[in-house]
Design a protein around this motif. Structure first.
Motif, PDB file in Angstrom:
ATOM      1  N   ALA A   1       0.840  -1.199   0.000  1.00  9.27           N
ATOM      2  CA  ALA A   1       0.000   0.000   0.000  1.00  9.27           C
ATOM      3  C   ALA A   1       0.875   1.248   0.000  1.00  9.27           C
ATOM      4  O   ALA A   1       1.997   1.234   0.499  1.00  9.27           O
ATOM      5  CB  ALA A   1      -0.919   0.014   1.220  1.00  9.27           C
ATOM      6  N   VAL A   2       0.333   2.310  -0.571  1.00  9.16           N
ATOM      7  CA  VAL A   2       1.052   3.579  -0.623  1.00  9.16           C
ATOM      8  C   VAL A   2       0.206   4.661   0.049  1.00  9.16           C
ATOM      9  O   VAL A   2      -1.024   4.641  -0.010  1.00  9.16           O
ATOM     10  CB  VAL A   2       1.404   3.993  -2.074  1.00  9.16           C
ATOM     11  N   LEU A   3       0.885   5.589   0.665  1.00  7.45           N
ATOM     12  CA  LEU A   3       0.216   6.698   1.337  1.00  7.45           C
ATOM     13  C   LEU A   3      -0.512   7.554   0.306  1.00  7.45           C
ATOM     14  O   LEU A   3       0.049   7.916  -0.720  1.00  7.45           O
ATOM     15  CB  LEU A   3       1.258   7.523   2.086  1.00  7.45           C
ATOM     16  N   ASP A   4      -1.788   7.830   0.558  1.00  9.02           N
ATOM     17  CA  ASP A   4      -2.605   8.662  -0.330  1.00  9.02           C
ATOM     18  C   ASP A   4      -3.084   9.873   0.467  1.00  9.02           C
ATOM     19  O   ASP A   4      -4.059   9.804   1.211  1.00  9.02           O
ATOM     20  CB  ASP A   4      -3.788   7.859  -0.860  1.00  9.02           C
ATOM     21  N   ARG A   5      -2.381  10.969   0.319  1.00  9.37           N
ATOM     22  CA  ARG A   5      -2.700  12.174   1.110  1.00  9.37           C
ATOM     23  C   ARG A   5      -3.970  12.884   0.631  1.00  9.37           C
ATOM     24  O   ARG A   5      -4.498  13.728   1.343  1.00  9.37           O
ATOM     25  CB  ARG A   5      -1.518  13.127   1.084  1.00  9.37           C
ATOM     26  N   GLN A   6      -4.468  12.539  -0.540  1.00  7.12           N
ATOM     27  CA  GLN A   6      -5.659  13.190  -1.097  1.00  7.12           C
ATOM     28  C   GLN A   6      -6.953  12.433  -0.804  1.00  7.12           C
ATOM     29  O   GLN A   6      -8.034  12.941  -1.076  1.00  7.12           O
ATOM     30  CB  GLN A   6      -5.506  13.351  -2.617  1.00  7.12           C
ATOM     31  N   ALA A   7      -6.849  11.226  -0.279  1.00  7.63           N
ATOM     32  CA  ALA A   7      -8.035  10.379  -0.082  1.00  7.63           C
ATOM     33  C   ALA A   7      -8.940  10.939   1.011  1.00  7.63           C
ATOM     34  O   ALA A   7      -8.466  11.473   2.011  1.00  7.63           O
ATOM     35  CB  ALA A   7      -7.596   8.970   0.287  1.00  7.63           C
ATOM     36  N   PRO A   8     -10.247  10.797   0.827  1.00  2.66           N
ATOM     37  CA  PRO A   8     -11.168  11.164   1.903  1.00  2.66           C
ATOM     38  C   PRO A   8     -10.956  10.221   3.086  1.00  2.66           C
ATOM     39  O   PRO A   8     -10.504   9.086   2.914  1.00  2.66           O
ATOM     40  CB  PRO A   8     -12.552  10.971   1.284  1.00  2.66           C
ATOM     41  N   ARG A   9     -11.263  10.706   4.273  1.00  4.43           N
ATOM     42  CA  ARG A   9     -11.016   9.904   5.476  1.00  4.43           C
ATOM     43  C   ARG A   9     -12.071  10.207   6.525  1.00  4.43           C
ATOM     44  O   ARG A   9     -12.577  11.331   6.582  1.00  4.43           O
ATOM     45  CB  ARG A   9      -9.617  10.173   6.000  1.00  4.43           C
ATOM     46  N   PRO A  10     -12.400   9.215   7.359  1.00  5.61           N
ATOM     47  CA  PRO A  10     -13.415   9.463   8.390  1.00  5.61           C
ATOM     48  C   PRO A  10     -12.934  10.417   9.478  1.00  5.61           C
ATOM     49  O   PRO A  10     -13.731  11.140  10.063  1.00  5.61           O
ATOM     50  CB  PRO A  10     -13.699   8.073   8.964  1.00  5.61           C
ATOM     51  N   ASP A  11     -11.627  10.419   9.740  1.00  3.42           N
ATOM     52  CA  ASP A  11     -11.045  11.311  10.734  1.00  3.42           C
ATOM     53  C   ASP A  11      -9.974  12.132  10.016  1.00  3.42           C
ATOM     54  O   ASP A  11      -9.050  11.564   9.429  1.00  3.42           O
ATOM     55  CB  ASP A  11     -10.418  10.490  11.863  1.00  3.42           C
ATOM     56  N   PRO A  12     -10.074  13.451  10.024  1.00  6.95           N
ATOM     57  CA  PRO A  12      -9.113  14.282   9.298  1.00  6.95           C
ATOM     58  C   PRO A  12      -7.656  14.034   9.686  1.00  6.95           C
ATOM     59  O   PRO A  12      -6.756  14.287   8.897  1.00  6.95           O
ATOM     60  CB  PRO A  12      -9.518  15.716   9.640  1.00  6.95           C
ATOM     61  N   ALA A  13      -7.417  13.516  10.885  1.00  5.15           N
ATOM     62  CA  ALA A  13      -6.049  13.259  11.328  1.00  5.15           C
ATOM     63  C   ALA A  13      -5.494  11.929  10.818  1.00  5.15           C
ATOM     64  O   ALA A  13      -4.290  11.697  10.864  1.00  5.15           O
ATOM     65  CB  ALA A  13      -5.990  13.281  12.851  1.00  5.15           C
TER      66      ALA A  13
END
Length: 151
Positions: free
Chosen positions: A130-142
């Motif tokens: 897996a690779v870090l996706d900084r643009q993906a939506p997330r349930p917790d902003p942190a």
């Protein structure tokens, strides 16, 4: 998942170890999570599976695919109990469920949401490719979001 899995699950979710999963949780919160893990199979054709030792039958932890109103995308998640840490069980189970999601369920992508301080899970996600996706939506902003496959 079986009712026999509840006591260890409850103990983990009520402990400090649950801090990476939004906890520690009270008993009602832990029960709701346990039931949600099971209910997703009937509602979405995926959910959580307990990881059992084939030789002893002892439960080692859990792996699951979460989705629904609390998760913007299909999430691959995992945990192991203290006695099972560092033995590769989470990696083996997560890899198997990830591959099932891609080949059988034909999901276009999976992500793993994690607390930025959960370094062990981040390393496991990276071992899974897996690779870090900084643009993906997330349930917790942190949360950090690791993308397992797909765009």
């Amino acid at each position: 998942m079986r009712m026999d899995d509840w006591p260890d699950y409850r103990a983990l979710m009520r402990s400090e170890r649950a801090r990476f999963m939004g906890g520690p949780h009270d008993e009602a919160g832990a029960w709701g999570m346990f039931c949600s893990d099971i209910a997703q199979w009937a509602l979405m054709d995926h959910g959580a599976l307990m990881i059992d030792d084939k030789a002893t039958g002892r439960c080692l932890g859990q792996v699951g695919i979460n989705h629904g109103p609390l998760f913007p995308e299909h999430e691959l998640g995992w945990f192991v109990y203290d006695h099972a840490e560092g033995r590769g069980y989470a990696f083996e189970a997560a890899r198997a469920l990830r591959d099932w999601a891609k080949t059988v369920r034909r999901l276009p992508a999976l992500v793993s949401y994690m607390d930025p301080d959960n370094h062990r899970s981040a390393r496991l996600a990276e071992r899974l490719g897996a690779v870090l996706d900084r643009q993906a939506p997330r349930p917790d902003p942190a949360d950090l979001v690791y993308r397992h496959f797909g765009p």
